[in-house]
Design a protein around this motif. Sequence first.
Motif, PDB file in Angstrom:
ATOM      1  N   TYR A  79      16.362  -0.672   1.093  1.00  0.00           N
ATOM      2  CA  TYR A  79      16.605  -1.800   2.000  1.00  0.00           C
ATOM      3  C   TYR A  79      18.041  -2.293   1.871  1.00  0.00           C
ATOM      4  N   ASN A  80      18.577  -2.283   0.658  1.00  0.00           N
ATOM      5  CA  ASN A  80      19.948  -2.758   0.439  1.00  0.00           C
ATOM      6  C   ASN A  80      20.992  -1.830   1.042  1.00  0.00           C
ATOM      7  N   VAL A  81      20.602  -0.594   1.339  1.00  0.00           N
ATOM      8  CA  VAL A  81      21.521   0.358   1.969  1.00  0.00           C
ATOM      9  C   VAL A  81      21.260   0.428   3.473  1.00  0.00           C
ATOM     10  N   ASN A  82      19.985   0.487   3.851  1.00  0.00           N
ATOM     11  CA  ASN A  82      19.585   0.602   5.259  1.00  0.00           C
ATOM     12  C   ASN A  82      18.235  -0.081   5.414  1.00  0.00           C
ATOM     13  N   LYS A  83      18.176  -1.125   6.211  1.00  0.00           N
ATOM     14  CA  LYS A  83      16.954  -1.922   6.335  1.00  0.00           C
ATOM     15  C   LYS A  83      15.752  -1.093   6.780  1.00  0.00           C
ATOM     16  N   LEU A  84      15.922  -0.233   7.777  1.00  0.00           N
ATOM     17  CA  LEU A  84      14.806   0.594   8.249  1.00  0.00           C
ATOM     18  C   LEU A  84      14.269   1.482   7.120  1.00  0.00           C
ATOM     19  N   ALA A  85      15.164   2.039   6.329  1.00  0.00           N
ATOM     20  CA  ALA A  85      14.738   2.881   5.204  1.00  0.00           C
ATOM     21  C   ALA A  85      13.862   2.083   4.240  1.00  0.00           C
ATOM     22  N   GLY A  86      14.244   0.845   3.989  1.00  0.00           N
ATOM     23  CA  GLY A  86      13.429  -0.022   3.129  1.00  0.00           C
ATOM     24  C   GLY A  86      12.083  -0.332   3.754  1.00  0.00           C
ATOM     25  N   TYR A  87      12.085  -0.631   5.051  1.00  0.00           N
ATOM     26  CA  TYR A  87      10.830  -0.929   5.744  1.00  0.00           C
ATOM     27  C   TYR A  87       9.878   0.264   5.745  1.00  0.00           C
ATOM     28  N   LEU A  88      10.433   1.473   5.770  1.00  0.00           N
ATOM     29  CA  LEU A  88       9.597   2.670   5.757  1.00  0.00           C
ATOM     30  C   LEU A  88       8.806   2.815   4.454  1.00  0.00           C
ATOM     31  N   PHE A  89       9.227   2.111   3.422  1.00  0.00           N
ATOM     32  CA  PHE A  89       8.509   2.169   2.152  1.00  0.00           C
ATOM     33  C   PHE A  89       7.369   1.152   2.061  1.00  0.00           C
ATOM     34  N   ILE A  90       7.272   0.241   3.012  1.00  0.00           N
ATOM     35  CA  ILE A  90       6.189  -0.754   2.966  1.00  0.00           C
ATOM     36  C   ILE A  90       4.815  -0.097   3.068  1.00  0.00           C
ATOM     37  N   PRO A  91       4.553   0.773   4.074  1.00  0.00           N
ATOM     38  CA  PRO A  91       3.231   1.403   4.108  1.00  0.00           C
ATOM     39  C   PRO A  91       2.978   2.300   2.889  1.00  0.00           C
ATOM     40  N   TYR A  92       4.015   2.925   2.397  1.00  0.00           N
ATOM     41  CA  TYR A  92       3.889   3.774   1.209  1.00  0.00           C
ATOM     42  C   TYR A  92       3.504   2.927  -0.002  1.00  0.00           C
ATOM     43  N   PHE A  93       4.176   1.791  -0.186  1.00  0.00           N
ATOM     44  CA  PHE A  93       3.840   0.887  -1.283  1.00  0.00           C
ATOM     45  C   PHE A  93       2.409   0.365  -1.127  1.00  0.00           C
ATOM     46  N   ALA A  94       2.031   0.011   0.088  1.00  0.00           N
ATOM     47  CA  ALA A  94       0.670  -0.486   0.324  1.00  0.00           C
ATOM     48  C   ALA A  94      -0.364   0.590  -0.034  1.00  0.00           C
ATOM     49  N   TRP A  95      -0.112   1.830   0.389  1.00  0.00           N
ATOM     50  CA  TRP A  95      -1.049   2.910   0.093  1.00  0.00           C
ATOM     51  C   TRP A  95      -1.106   3.182  -1.414  1.00  0.00           C
ATOM     52  N   CYS A  96       0.053   3.180  -2.080  1.00  0.00           N
ATOM     53  CA  CYS A  96       0.060   3.398  -3.528  1.00  0.00           C
ATOM     54  C   CYS A  96      -0.676   2.277  -4.259  1.00  0.00           C
ATOM     55  N   SER A  97      -0.548   1.056  -3.761  1.00  0.00           N
ATOM     56  CA  SER A  97      -1.278  -0.066  -4.361  1.00  0.00           C
ATOM     57  C   SER A  97      -2.781   0.141  -4.201  1.00  0.00           C
ATOM     58  N   PHE A  98      -3.191   0.550  -3.019  1.00  0.00           N
ATOM     59  CA  PHE A  98      -4.603   0.851  -2.771  1.00  0.00           C
ATOM     60  C   PHE A  98      -5.059   2.019  -3.650  1.00  0.00           C
ATOM     61  N   ALA A  99      -4.238   3.062  -3.732  1.00  0.00           N
ATOM     62  CA  ALA A  99      -4.586   4.233  -4.540  1.00  0.00           C
ATOM     63  C   ALA A  99      -4.691   3.874  -6.018  1.00  0.00           C
ATOM     64  N   THR A 100      -3.865   2.945  -6.471  1.00  0.00           N
ATOM     65  CA  THR A 100      -3.937   2.478  -7.851  1.00  0.00           C
ATOM     66  C   THR A 100      -5.276   1.791  -8.098  1.00  0.00           C
ATOM     67  N   LEU A 101      -5.670   0.926  -7.184  1.00  0.00           N
ATOM     68  CA  LEU A 101      -6.963   0.247  -7.290  1.00  0.00           C
ATOM     69  C   LEU A 101      -8.104   1.262  -7.268  1.00  0.00           C
ATOM     70  N   LEU A 102      -8.023   2.227  -6.392  1.00  0.00           N
ATOM     71  CA  LEU A 102      -9.041   3.274  -6.294  1.00  0.00           C
ATOM     72  C   LEU A 102      -9.101   4.083  -7.584  1.00  0.00           C
ATOM     73  N   ASN A 103      -7.951   4.525  -8.075  1.00  0.00           N
ATOM     74  CA  ASN A 103      -7.884   5.308  -9.308  1.00  0.00           C
ATOM     75  C   ASN A 103      -8.475   4.526 -10.477  1.00  0.00           C
ATOM     76  N   TYR A 104      -8.117   3.255 -10.596  1.00  0.00           N
ATOM     77  CA  TYR A 104      -8.633   2.425 -11.681  1.00  0.00           C
ATOM     78  C   TYR A 104     -10.147   2.311 -11.605  1.00  0.00           C
ATOM     79  N   ASN A 105     -10.671   2.101 -10.416  1.00  0.00           N
ATOM     80  CA  ASN A 105     -12.123   1.974 -10.261  1.00  0.00           C
ATOM     81  C   ASN A 105     -12.844   3.289 -10.556  1.00  0.00           C
ATOM     82  N   ILE A 106     -12.259   4.400 -10.163  1.00  0.00           N
ATOM     83  CA  ILE A 106     -12.855   5.698 -10.495  1.00  0.00           C
ATOM     84  C   ILE A 106     -12.856   5.879 -12.018  1.00  0.00           C
ATOM     85  N   TYR A 107     -11.774   5.507 -12.663  1.00  0.00           N
ATOM     86  CA  TYR A 107     -11.685   5.575 -14.127  1.00  0.00           C
ATOM     87  C   TYR A 107     -12.791   4.724 -14.766  1.00  0.00           C
TER      88      TYR A 107
END
Length: 176
Positions: free
Chosen positions: A127-155
């Motif tokens: 985001y500090n270099v290119n705002k769109l590039a930073g915004y493109l990581f929002i869905p990725y971060f959201a999915w990784c957060s969900f995947a973390t919750l899923l992984n923890y629950n499976i564990y």
Amino acid sequence: MSGEIAKIAGAVILPQLGGWVNGYLTRQEINGWYKTLNFPSFRPPNWVFGPVWTSLYAGMGYGSYLVWKHGGGFGGIAQGPLVLYATQLALNWAWTPIFFKRHDLKWSCVEIVALTATVAATGFAFYNVNKLAGYLFIPYFAWCSFATLLNYNIYKLNPKQTATIEEVVDDKQKQN
């Protein structure tokens, strides 16, 4: 123009490469070990993961191109964000073998927490270099957060499924 398209294509394809390899590793385990696990009620159907990861890899790849282009390449202000990008990509690719090949639910949890934190750091740095590039990581971060919750629950739902260090060492010795 065609040179820029080739650079964009390369940036978008790079993360897909690890995804394709990991998809192959995953397919081998889906009808075996993975099928035996207990899952939380919020686990998406298996068919969701391929399209989601393909989209996320495309977005992060395009974001990396934008940072590279607008941040002066590997020698400009993009250098730090691109190192973070490479780090999160390596962590991303490492999760699948830990979970699906090693069957290590505990260490896959630890690894995905590190991945999610690195994704957040990369998104901010992009985001500090290119705002769109930073915004493109929002869905990725959201999915990784969900995947973390899923992984923890499976564990937590499969306490007997995590191999001990002794079991891993014994298994390696049996293979040799």
